[in-house]
Write a protein that holds these residues in place. Sequence first.
Motif, PDB file in Angstrom:
ATOM      1  N   SER A  32      31.315  36.444  41.080  1.00  0.00           N
ATOM      2  CA  SER A  32      32.328  36.070  40.857  1.00  0.00           C
ATOM      3  C   SER A  32      31.998  35.876  39.055  1.00  0.00           C
ATOM      4  O   SER A  32      33.228  36.211  37.907  1.00  0.00           O
ATOM      5  CB  SER A  32      33.277  34.387  41.286  1.00  0.00           C
ATOM      6  N   LEU A  33      31.236  34.639  39.328  1.00  0.00           N
ATOM      7  CA  LEU A  33      31.214  33.629  37.555  1.00  0.00           C
ATOM      8  C   LEU A  33      30.871  34.841  36.636  1.00  0.00           C
ATOM      9  O   LEU A  33      31.370  34.801  35.660  1.00  0.00           O
ATOM     10  CB  LEU A  33      30.682  32.529  37.641  1.00  0.00           C
ATOM     11  N   ILE A  34      29.840  35.154  36.827  1.00  0.00           N
ATOM     12  CA  ILE A  34      28.942  36.791  35.960  1.00  0.00           C
ATOM     13  C   ILE A  34      30.520  37.415  34.901  1.00  0.00           C
ATOM     14  O   ILE A  34      30.001  37.860  34.620  1.00  0.00           O
ATOM     15  CB  ILE A  34      27.794  37.043  36.045  1.00  0.00           C
ATOM     16  N   ASP A  48      40.659  41.255  29.638  1.00  0.00           N
ATOM     17  CA  ASP A  48      42.613  40.573  29.802  1.00  0.00           C
ATOM     18  C   ASP A  48      42.845  40.476  31.464  1.00  0.00           C
ATOM     19  O   ASP A  48      42.875  41.216  32.121  1.00  0.00           O
ATOM     20  CB  ASP A  48      43.390  41.199  29.497  1.00  0.00           C
ATOM     21  N   ILE A  49      41.262  40.143  31.697  1.00  0.00           N
ATOM     22  CA  ILE A  49      41.445  39.975  33.525  1.00  0.00           C
ATOM     23  C   ILE A  49      40.181  39.401  34.042  1.00  0.00           C
ATOM     24  O   ILE A  49      39.276  38.285  33.444  1.00  0.00           O
ATOM     25  CB  ILE A  49      40.284  41.074  34.744  1.00  0.00           C
ATOM     26  N   THR A  50      40.651  39.066  34.885  1.00  0.00           N
ATOM     27  CA  THR A  50      40.242  36.936  35.502  1.00  0.00           C
ATOM     28  C   THR A  50      39.415  37.266  36.896  1.00  0.00           C
ATOM     29  O   THR A  50      39.780  38.324  37.041  1.00  0.00           O
ATOM     30  CB  THR A  50      41.413  35.899  35.483  1.00  0.00           C
ATOM     31  N   VAL A  51      38.327  36.566  36.481  1.00  0.00           N
ATOM     32  CA  VAL A  51      37.888  36.660  38.100  1.00  0.00           C
ATOM     33  C   VAL A  51      37.320  35.195  38.222  1.00  0.00           C
ATOM     34  O   VAL A  51      37.141  34.452  37.863  1.00  0.00           O
ATOM     35  CB  VAL A  51      36.424  37.715  37.474  1.00  0.00           C
ATOM     36  N   ASN A  52      37.833  34.709  39.552  1.00  0.00           N
ATOM     37  CA  ASN A  52      37.353  33.895  39.806  1.00  0.00           C
ATOM     38  C   ASN A  52      37.253  33.472  41.836  1.00  0.00           C
ATOM     39  O   ASN A  52      37.455  34.387  42.332  1.00  0.00           O
ATOM     40  CB  ASN A  52      39.072  32.592  40.194  1.00  0.00           C
TER      41      ASN A  52
END
Length: 247
Positions: free
Chosen positions: A167-169, A178-182
């Motif tokens: 997720s973090l990488i 403009d895509i969030t990953v958490n």
Amino acid sequence: MSDTSTGRRVAIVTGGSRGIGRAAAERLAADGQAVVIAYASNDAEAGGAVEGITAAGGTAIAVKADIADEAAVAELFDTAEREFGGVDVVVNSAGIMAMGPVADFDLAVLDRMHRTNIRGTFVVNQQAARRVRGGGAVINLSTSAEKAAMPGYAPYAASKGAVEAVSLILARELRGRDITVNAVAPGPVATELFFEGKDEETVDRIAGMNPMERLGTPGDVAEVVSFLAGPARWINGQTVYVNGGMV
């Protein structure tokens, strides 16, 4: 059928037929998103999830898919694009939890769990990285057990440590999109899976580990998923702990 003209967002939720995944699917549908529920095997549960969402005025379909199978996951995304015009949100909630001490743990069970939790997460995120539209969000379910370091949780927590790493990488690899990953890391949640094999004393002890002195609910986690899937555009590349202050 395409939702590009209406502006409605489209979400894929793996493990969306039960537990936290189902609560997330229901919440996103209530938020106005069209939801594609991916499930492993139980047709009745998946059908019930879709019926519940549509009865409440939402839009949902169910697709059977092994998330560790790259062809099945590609077809899952194909279906979302074909039915609703694209994919904006991916919630990867599918997972297996097996517990036991490191010294005695069955390695065959470890391999099965890692196939779903690690390989499955990677495959789903790989398709998400290729297909999620700008302004979208990828949310992977991890666990607070990794941070709490409770005995017996090493096999499961190890697999979820990999989920957080992906997720973090990936958040950084998607720079400029403009895509969030958490990752969302729940504490103990009152689901059928949690209660299985636990006596009342054990449940009470675990519920008392946080200062709220209760178990979480699937809705508690779905609330955070909803936030990350919509308005939370400045939260990116993070692990969000949802555990009532347990750790």
